[in-house]
Enzyme design. Sequence first.
Site, short mmCIF file in Angstrom:
data_model
loop_
_atom_site.label_atom_id
_atom_site.label_comp_id
_atom_site.label_asym_id
_atom_site.label_seq_id
_atom_site.Cartn_x
_atom_site.Cartn_y
_atom_site.Cartn_z
N ASP A 1 41.20 30.37 42.51
CA ASP A 1 42.21 31.39 42.83
C ASP A 1 42.24 31.40 44.43
OD1 ASP A 1 39.60 32.67 43.18
OD2 ASP A 1 40.45 34.34 42.12
N SER A 2 41.42 30.36 44.82
CA SER A 2 41.59 29.98 46.43
C SER A 2 43.12 29.35 46.71
CB SER A 2 40.56 29.07 46.67
OG SER A 2 40.55 27.88 45.91
N ASP B 1 40.37 29.36 37.31
CA ASP B 1 40.08 30.84 37.60
C ASP B 1 40.75 31.77 36.91
OD1 ASP B 1 37.70 30.52 39.35
OD2 ASP B 1 38.96 30.51 41.05
N LYS C 1 36.93 30.34 34.33
CA LYS C 1 35.76 30.58 35.36
C LYS C 1 36.05 32.28 35.67
CE LYS C 1 35.20 29.29 39.85
NZ LYS C 1 35.28 30.54 40.61
N GLU D 1 34.29 35.74 37.70
CA GLU D 1 33.46 36.10 38.75
C GLU D 1 32.46 37.41 38.37
OE1 GLU D 1 35.08 36.84 42.73
OE2 GLU D 1 36.08 34.91 42.58
N GLU E 1 27.75 30.89 44.98
CA GLU E 1 28.51 30.65 46.29
C GLU E 1 27.74 31.33 47.46
OE1 GLU E 1 32.66 31.59 46.02
OE2 GLU E 1 32.82 31.30 48.47
O1 KIV Z 1 38.59 29.82 43.97
C1 KIV Z 1 37.76 28.83 44.40
O2 KIV Z 1 38.11 27.79 44.98
C2 KIV Z 1 36.55 28.92 43.86
C3 KIV Z 1 35.48 28.00 44.67
C4 KIV Z 1 35.17 28.35 46.05
C5 KIV Z 1 34.19 27.90 43.58
O3 KIV Z 1 36.06 29.90 43.33
#
Ligand code: KIV
Length: 272
Positions: A53-54, A92, A122, A124, A191
């Site tokens: 989600d980056s 994510d 994924k 969090e 992280e």
């Molecule tokens: O969103 C993302 O790119 C991430 C990585 C930094 C692990 O969660």
Amino acid sequence: MPGYLVEDERKVTTKRLQEMKDAGKKIAMLTSYDYTTACIVDGAGVDVILIGDSASNVMVGNATTLPMTVDQMIYHARSVVRGVKRALVVCDMPFGSYQVCAEDGVRNAIRIMKESGCDAVKLEGGVEILDTVRKILDAGIPVCGHLGLTPQSINKFGTFAVRAREEAEAEKLVSDACALAEAGCFAIVLEKIPAELTRRVAEHVKVPIIGIGAGPADGQVLVIDDMLGKNKGFSPKFLRRYADLFSIITDAVGQYVSDVKEGSFPNSDESY
Ligand code: KIV
């Protein structure tokens, strides 16, 4: 895949990642958000591709990851999946898609898997989301955990500084990692935590640990735009830049602008 240290051509599965860890082989993970990049990243031998989600930061220009929606993640994930032959593709779950209740989490995880064709999701968080993680796993969806600096909680933290330097937070992180691994997560991303804490987690947890700013681990993950040096202003200590695409692209685009303005592009060979 000549020239690079690629395991082999077989499609990577969650089981393979565990075998790699057990054999002491490191896992290379990178983000991707589009088809062309995913083709390159997969072809170069990355084991796990994360649709992070980056994307919110690097693709859209937001200050945080919070605005991403399930629909946007599915759009990016679908583009990446089309470009990948070998890597395990993890998407994510964005902020708001699993925090309200487990039912929401399962419904959104199923949507992401069904509509994007990715291999895993994924999430969090630790014990707070354990029920949701269990129910997503019960639905047959592989889950990767993510602890330490969890960017979806940035407004609660109030800073992007290294997490868990204090013993109380470190202890909670270790027990969160144990809980996620026991629940059945196939890997855990850590992280921006001290390297010593990553070593401590590794003593307690058998599943692969993937670090980002967390020192040596079973594998590493970076945001592709950062490691390719596309974003000039972002240079945290943990980031190793493998290229300076900011300069390369700026020079190429600048040259194109000059050629067009001078009338040297297109020439006769480039015309029909
Ligand atoms: O969103 C993302 O790119 C991430 C990585 C930094 C692990 O969660």
